[in-house]
Design an enzyme around this catalytic site. Structure first.
Site, PDB file in Angstrom:
ATOM      1  N   HIS A  64      64.373  97.700   5.055  1.00 31.04           N
ATOM      2  CA  HIS A  64      63.095  96.984   5.071  1.00 31.04           C
ATOM      3  C   HIS A  64      63.220  95.703   5.878  1.00 31.04           C
ATOM      4  O   HIS A  64      64.271  95.072   5.917  1.00 31.04           O
ATOM      5  CB  HIS A  64      62.612  96.662   3.650  1.00 31.04           C
ATOM      6  CG  HIS A  64      63.615  95.938   2.808  1.00 31.04           C
ATOM      7  ND1 HIS A  64      64.661  96.581   2.183  1.00 31.04           N
ATOM      8  CD2 HIS A  64      63.750  94.623   2.484  1.00 31.04           C
ATOM      9  CE1 HIS A  64      65.386  95.703   1.514  1.00 31.04           C
ATOM     10  NE2 HIS A  64      64.861  94.499   1.692  1.00 31.04           N
ATOM     11  N   HIS A 115      61.486  91.946   6.251  1.00 33.34           N
ATOM     12  CA  HIS A 115      60.617  90.943   5.641  1.00 33.34           C
ATOM     13  C   HIS A 115      59.818  90.254   6.747  1.00 33.34           C
ATOM     14  O   HIS A 115      60.387  89.801   7.742  1.00 33.34           O
ATOM     15  CB  HIS A 115      61.448  89.863   4.941  1.00 33.34           C
ATOM     16  CG  HIS A 115      62.287  90.349   3.806  1.00 33.34           C
ATOM     17  ND1 HIS A 115      61.887  90.233   2.500  1.00 33.34           N
ATOM     18  CD2 HIS A 115      63.505  90.938   3.764  1.00 33.34           C
ATOM     19  CE1 HIS A 115      62.831  90.726   1.703  1.00 33.34           C
ATOM     20  NE2 HIS A 115      63.834  91.159   2.452  1.00 33.34           N
TER      21      HIS A 115
HETATM   22  P1  AMP Z   1      66.137  92.396  -0.223  1.00 35.25           P
HETATM   23  O1  AMP Z   1      66.771  91.302  -1.030  1.00 35.25           O
HETATM   24  O2  AMP Z   1      66.177  92.149   1.248  1.00 35.25           O
HETATM   25  O3  AMP Z   1      66.683  93.757  -0.613  1.00 35.25           O
HETATM   26  O4  AMP Z   1      64.604  92.350  -0.585  1.00 35.25           O
HETATM   27  C1  AMP Z   1      64.007  93.183  -1.512  1.00 35.25           C
HETATM   28  C2  AMP Z   1      62.598  92.686  -1.676  1.00 35.25           C
HETATM   29  O5  AMP Z   1      61.861  93.679  -2.328  1.00 35.25           O
HETATM   30  C3  AMP Z   1      62.493  91.412  -2.511  1.00 35.25           C
HETATM   31  O6  AMP Z   1      61.875  90.391  -1.731  1.00 35.25           O
HETATM   32  C4  AMP Z   1      61.619  91.839  -3.698  1.00 35.25           C
HETATM   33  O7  AMP Z   1      60.717  90.845  -4.097  1.00 35.25           O
HETATM   34  C5  AMP Z   1      60.909  93.063  -3.153  1.00 35.25           C
HETATM   35  N1  AMP Z   1      60.509  94.039  -4.149  1.00 35.25           N
HETATM   36  C6  AMP Z   1      61.286  94.587  -5.108  1.00 35.25           C
HETATM   37  N2  AMP Z   1      60.566  95.476  -5.828  1.00 35.25           N
HETATM   38  C7  AMP Z   1      59.318  95.489  -5.307  1.00 35.25           C
HETATM   39  C8  AMP Z   1      58.122  96.189  -5.617  1.00 35.25           C
HETATM   40  N3  AMP Z   1      58.059  97.074  -6.627  1.00 35.25           N
HETATM   41  N4  AMP Z   1      57.028  95.945  -4.875  1.00 35.25           N
HETATM   42  C9  AMP Z   1      57.070  95.054  -3.864  1.00 35.25           C
HETATM   43  N5  AMP Z   1      58.173  94.379  -3.515  1.00 35.25           N
HETATM   44  C10 AMP Z   1      59.281  94.569  -4.229  1.00 35.25           C
END
Ligand code: AMP
Ligand code: ZN
Length: 142
Positions: free
Chosen positions: A97, A99
């Site tokens: 993903h 950001h």
């Molecule tokens: P990372 O630390 O780069 O793996 O980022 C994961 C991101 O996913 C974090 O910013 C979380 O807030 C986001 N996240 C986790 N679960 C969900 C969800 N169910 N819906 C939307 N965002 C999510």
């Protein structure tokens, strides 16, 4: 990957605020935003990190990343694009993903802290080591 939370979002098994999607890519609001409007751009197919994601998939994703940066730019003063790979780098969800983070003047967020090389020698050695590894990686991925 059945237990992947982002695959579940893709498959609508759990809810998310979807703001854009096409055949290959989904974009939704991060549930725990760094700033309001923080988006996540993901391929609909499951790949854990950028390291093993095929180039054609990355091309699709990065073009949507640009599109979403253009969108976020309309609601903010600037845009950060972030992408974490592996736990040590802060990756908590093991589905590739990007950001897209809206930034505003004086929004109080701090940029990454810096580190210094201990010596000129250390800095030059690091450049040499990385140039060697670039060749290795190119040979492994012709
Ligand atoms: P990372 O630390 O780069 O793996 O980022 C994961 C991101 O996913 C974090 O910013 C979380 O807030 C986001 N996240 C986790 N679960 C969900 C969800 N169910 N819906 C939307 N965002 C999510
Ligand atoms: Zn997944």
């Amino acid at each position: 990957m059945n237990d992947c939370i982002f695959c579940k979002i893709v498959n609508k098994e759990i809810p998310a605020e979807r703001v854009y999607e096409d055949e290959k890519v989904l974009v939704f609001l991060d549930i725990n935003p760094i700033n309001q409007g923080h988006l996540l751009v993901i391929p609909k197919d499951h790949y854990e990190t950028i390291l093993e994601t095929p180039e054609n998939v990355l091309q699709d994703v990065i073009l949507r990343v640009k599109k979403m940066a253009q969108v976020v730019d309309k609601i903010s003063d600037g845009v950060n694009i972030g992408q974490n790979n592996k736990l040590a780098a802060g990756q908590l969800v093991n589905h590739l993903h990007f950001h897209i983070i809206p930034r505003n003047e004086n929004d109080g967020l701090v940029s990454w802290p810096g580190k210094e090389y201990e010596s000129e020698d250390e800095r030059l050695k690091m450049a040499e080591e990385i140039k060697k590894i670039v060749k290795e990686v190119e040979e492994e991925n012709p």
